[in-house]
Write a protein that holds these residues in place. Structure first.
Motif, short mmCIF file in Angstrom:
data_model
loop_
_atom_site.label_atom_id
_atom_site.label_comp_id
_atom_site.label_asym_id
_atom_site.label_seq_id
_atom_site.Cartn_x
_atom_site.Cartn_y
_atom_site.Cartn_z
N ILE A 1 0.85 -1.19 0.00
CA ILE A 1 0.00 0.00 0.00
C ILE A 1 0.89 1.24 0.00
N LEU A 2 0.61 2.16 -0.92
CA LEU A 2 1.30 3.44 -0.95
C LEU A 2 0.38 4.52 -0.39
N VAL A 3 0.87 5.29 0.57
CA VAL A 3 0.08 6.36 1.18
C VAL A 3 0.81 7.68 0.97
N ARG A 4 0.16 8.61 0.32
CA ARG A 4 0.79 9.88 -0.02
C ARG A 4 1.01 10.76 1.21
N ASN B 1 2.82 17.47 2.07
CA ASN B 1 3.60 18.01 0.97
C ASN B 1 2.62 18.70 0.03
N GLY B 2 2.92 19.89 -0.41
CA GLY B 2 1.97 20.71 -1.16
C GLY B 2 1.31 20.01 -2.33
N LYS B 3 2.06 19.17 -3.06
CA LYS B 3 1.51 18.52 -4.24
C LYS B 3 1.21 17.04 -3.99
N GLY B 4 1.26 16.62 -2.74
CA GLY B 4 0.99 15.22 -2.43
C GLY B 4 2.06 14.29 -2.95
N LYS B 5 3.27 14.82 -3.14
CA LYS B 5 4.36 13.99 -3.61
C LYS B 5 5.05 13.32 -2.43
N GLY B 6 5.63 12.18 -2.68
CA GLY B 6 6.28 11.45 -1.60
C GLY B 6 5.27 10.58 -0.86
N PHE B 7 5.78 9.58 -0.16
CA PHE B 7 4.91 8.62 0.52
C PHE B 7 5.40 8.41 1.95
N GLY C 1 11.83 4.66 -6.50
CA GLY C 1 11.73 4.20 -5.12
C GLY C 1 10.54 4.81 -4.39
N GLU C 2 9.67 3.96 -3.87
CA GLU C 2 8.50 4.41 -3.11
C GLU C 2 8.46 3.65 -1.79
N ILE C 3 7.87 4.25 -0.77
CA ILE C 3 7.69 3.57 0.51
C ILE C 3 6.41 2.74 0.43
N GLY C 4 6.56 1.43 0.48
CA GLY C 4 5.41 0.53 0.43
C GLY C 4 5.16 -0.12 1.78
N GLY D 1 -0.08 -1.59 -9.71
CA GLY D 1 0.33 -2.81 -9.01
C GLY D 1 0.51 -2.65 -7.52
N PHE D 2 -0.25 -1.73 -6.92
CA PHE D 2 -0.16 -1.50 -5.48
C PHE D 2 -1.56 -1.57 -4.84
#
Length: 245
Positions: free
Chosen positions: A141-144, A148-154, A205-208, A237-238
């Motif tokens: 699961i990826l959670v934004r 962060n102003g634009k919802g970037k990053g997890f 790279g994303e935090i899952g 695929g998440f």
């Protein structure tokens, strides 16, 4: 609607890159653009990449050799793997099924090697009638990071905003797909139970987050989460889930 694709590799070609989700997504998009252009236009053409999609998927396989770096590949333990699809829209699901079926004997999903889709199983759907469900993740699961102003990053499951941000995601998902119902965040409760977080190699790279999560909400929302997935980048695929309680 849930489908499982059993994919077989030619002998000696049983490697997939660590960003294998991108390969599956590219294959779906290419198949739709060729065999169902009207569906492709609706969901992917003309800068519609950010439009919510009514599906999610996960890939399951056994690894014989782990990659040495994020740019390396997984060496599979055997010559097969499974791709699991879940659809909140039956028509969309059947369209994807028929599109992928066109290349059953010569599928090029992972790299240049030809793979063969040996079996396609229609899985039994689960009907959720209760207002609380416990899920386990079939894909992370990826959670934004909504601060962060634009919802970037997890963010990871230990972050103080994890449950609140995931609740906002569920509310947005429900109000998009369940258009006759005006859903409030107050109707939804998210409780991560046994979860862990890892860096997933996907577009850098994303935090899952994987494990067990408990969600309370109206049954139709829980059903939507089960069918369409949970969190960000579901159609990449998440966020595919299975009900365990």
């Amino acid at each position: 609607m849930r489908l499982t694709y059993w994919l077989k590799f030619a002998k000696g070609d049983n490697k997939i890159r660590t960003e294998y989700r991108r390969d599956v997504l590219r294959y779906i998009k290419n198949s739709l653009s060729e065999y169902a252009p009207e569906i492709y236009e609706e969901y992917y053409a003309n800068k519609k990449e950010n439009q919510p999609k009514p599906f999610t998927f996960s890939v399951s396989f056994s690894v014989a050799e782990k990659p040495n770096s994020k740019n390396d590949s997984f060496l599979l333990e055997n010559d097969s793997l499974k791709i699991h699809f879940s659809f909140a829209d039956y028509t969309f699901g059947m369209t994807v099924y028929n599109a992928l079926l066109q290349e059953k004997n010569e599928a090029k999903i992972f790299g240049d090697a030809v793979q063969k889709i040996e079996h396609i199983n229609l899985e039994k759907d689960k009907k959720i009638d209760d207002s609380t469900a416990v899920f386990k993740t079939l894909s992370p699961i990826l959670v934004r990071d909504l601060h962060n102003g634009k919802g970037k990053g997890f963010i990871d499951s230990n972050h103080e905003n994890f449950s609140d941000n995931l609740t906002k995601n569920i509310t947005h998902l429900a109000n998009h797909f369940l258009q006759e119902t005006n859903i409030s965040e107050n109707e939804i409760s998210v409780e991560p139970a046994k979860m862990k977080s890892d860096i997933i190699n996907h577009y850098g790279g994303e935090i899952g987050n994987t494990g067990i999560i408990k969600i309370s909400a109206p049954a139709e929302i829980l059903q939507l989460i089960y069918d369409a997935g949970l969190g960000a980048k579901r159609s990449q695929g998440f966020g595919m889930l299975e009900v365990i309680q």
